[in-house]
Design a protein around this motif. Structure first.
Motif, mmCIF file in Angstrom:
data_model
loop_
_atom_site.group_PDB
_atom_site.id
_atom_site.type_symbol
_atom_site.label_atom_id
_atom_site.label_comp_id
_atom_site.label_asym_id
_atom_site.label_seq_id
_atom_site.Cartn_x
_atom_site.Cartn_y
_atom_site.Cartn_z
ATOM 1 N N ALA A 10 -0.894 -4.956 32.298
ATOM 2 C CA ALA A 10 -0.514 -6.149 31.532
ATOM 3 C C ALA A 10 0.630 -5.823 30.567
ATOM 4 O O ALA A 10 1.556 -6.622 30.410
ATOM 5 C CB ALA A 10 -1.723 -6.696 30.773
ATOM 6 N N ALA A 11 0.576 -4.660 29.936
ATOM 7 C CA ALA A 11 1.645 -4.256 29.016
ATOM 8 C C ALA A 11 2.967 -4.105 29.762
ATOM 9 O O ALA A 11 4.013 -4.545 29.283
ATOM 10 C CB ALA A 11 1.273 -2.953 28.309
ATOM 11 N N LEU A 12 2.926 -3.511 30.944
ATOM 12 C CA LEU A 12 4.142 -3.373 31.742
ATOM 13 C C LEU A 12 4.691 -4.738 32.146
ATOM 14 O O LEU A 12 5.901 -4.967 32.116
ATOM 15 C CB LEU A 12 3.866 -2.502 32.970
ATOM 16 C CG LEU A 12 3.599 -1.026 32.658
ATOM 17 C CD1 LEU A 12 3.077 -0.302 33.891
ATOM 18 C CD2 LEU A 12 4.845 -0.349 32.122
ATOM 19 N N ALA A 13 3.798 -5.656 32.502
ATOM 20 C CA ALA A 13 4.236 -7.008 32.862
ATOM 21 C C ALA A 13 4.907 -7.694 31.666
ATOM 22 O O ALA A 13 5.912 -8.396 31.822
ATOM 23 C CB ALA A 13 3.057 -7.829 33.364
ATOM 24 N N GLN A 14 4.355 -7.492 30.469
ATOM 25 C CA GLN A 14 4.952 -8.063 29.258
ATOM 26 C C GLN A 14 6.355 -7.516 29.012
ATOM 27 O O GLN A 14 7.191 -8.190 28.420
ATOM 28 C CB GLN A 14 4.064 -7.776 28.040
ATOM 29 C CG GLN A 14 2.803 -8.609 27.983
ATOM 30 C CD GLN A 14 3.135 -10.071 27.735
ATOM 31 O OE1 GLN A 14 3.982 -10.409 26.915
ATOM 32 N NE2 GLN A 14 2.451 -10.951 28.457
ATOM 33 N N LEU A 15 6.607 -6.305 29.470
ATOM 34 C CA LEU A 15 7.932 -5.694 29.330
ATOM 35 C C LEU A 15 8.894 -6.144 30.429
ATOM 36 O O LEU A 15 10.028 -5.708 30.486
ATOM 37 C CB LEU A 15 7.809 -4.163 29.352
ATOM 38 C CG LEU A 15 7.097 -3.540 28.153
ATOM 39 C CD1 LEU A 15 6.831 -2.063 28.408
ATOM 40 C CD2 LEU A 15 7.919 -3.749 26.880
ATOM 41 N N GLY A 16 8.409 -7.004 31.323
ATOM 42 C CA GLY A 16 9.248 -7.511 32.401
ATOM 43 C C GLY A 16 9.315 -6.589 33.605
ATOM 44 O O GLY A 16 10.224 -6.704 34.420
ATOM 45 N N LEU A 17 8.356 -5.677 33.721
ATOM 46 C CA LEU A 17 8.332 -4.739 34.835
ATOM 47 C C LEU A 17 7.339 -5.204 35.889
ATOM 48 O O LEU A 17 6.321 -5.814 35.574
ATOM 49 C CB LEU A 17 7.956 -3.341 34.338
ATOM 50 C CG LEU A 17 8.857 -2.784 33.235
ATOM 51 C CD1 LEU A 17 8.334 -1.453 32.741
ATOM 52 C CD2 LEU A 17 10.286 -2.653 33.717
#
Length: 162
Positions: A10-17
């Motif tokens: 989820a954190a990576l998704a929030q970073l646009g990854l």
């Protein structure tokens, strides 16, 4: 990486990854996008497959790999084995910039060989034209990667495109 927790994903998704959902055996094409590959503690075949799939100066110059040291791979393998079994790693060594990440005292036995790799376009253009001619898909006598048909929840590259 199959070891990412739901919170890390989820954190990576929030970073646009974007994480790769399927086992591609390292054969992920960047399709023109700048791409970061986080491939810590993976087998040589995964790196070799990734390089093969993106075997052009234009594609490689848009990639960054965080993973096992290519210089370390070169130092530990006989040159004939490196060239025979991992030819794409062998061919790109002179076109690679590599910086070792500092080792953490707690994980010296595990993550002691991690580097950041990138492929400057100018260095790639200086490689001989013959380097780019051979583009045969790699095969491996002793498989050190998890095949698509096998368990997909083991080591494989995590690609993040931005």
């Amino acid at each position: 990486d199959p070891a990412f927790s739901a919170q890390e994903s989820a954190a990576l998704a929030q970073l646009g990854l974007r994480l790769l959902p399927d086992n591609e055996e390292g054969k992920h094409g960047i399709e023109g996008s700048a791409t970061l590959f986080y491939m810590v503690h993976c087998g040589k075949a995964l790196y070799n497959n990734l390089l093969w799939r993106n075997w052009s100066a234009g594609a490689l110059s848009k990639m960054v790999i965080i993973g096992n040291s290519f210089k370390g791979i070169e130092e530990r393998l006989l040159s004939r084995v490196l060239e025979r079994d991992y030819s794409y790693i062998a061919k790109v060594l002179k076109g690679t910039e590599e910086v070792a990440l500092p080792a953490h005292p707690r994980y010296l036995d595990t993550f002691n060989d991690t580097s950041v790799h990138w492929f400057p376009l100018q260095k790639l253009k200086e490689l001989s034209p013959e380097v780019w001619d051979f583009m045969e898909e790699p095969t491996y006598e002793e498989c050190e990667i998890i095949r698509k048909e096998d368990r997909a929840d083991q080591c494989g590259p995590a690609a993040a495109e931005s």
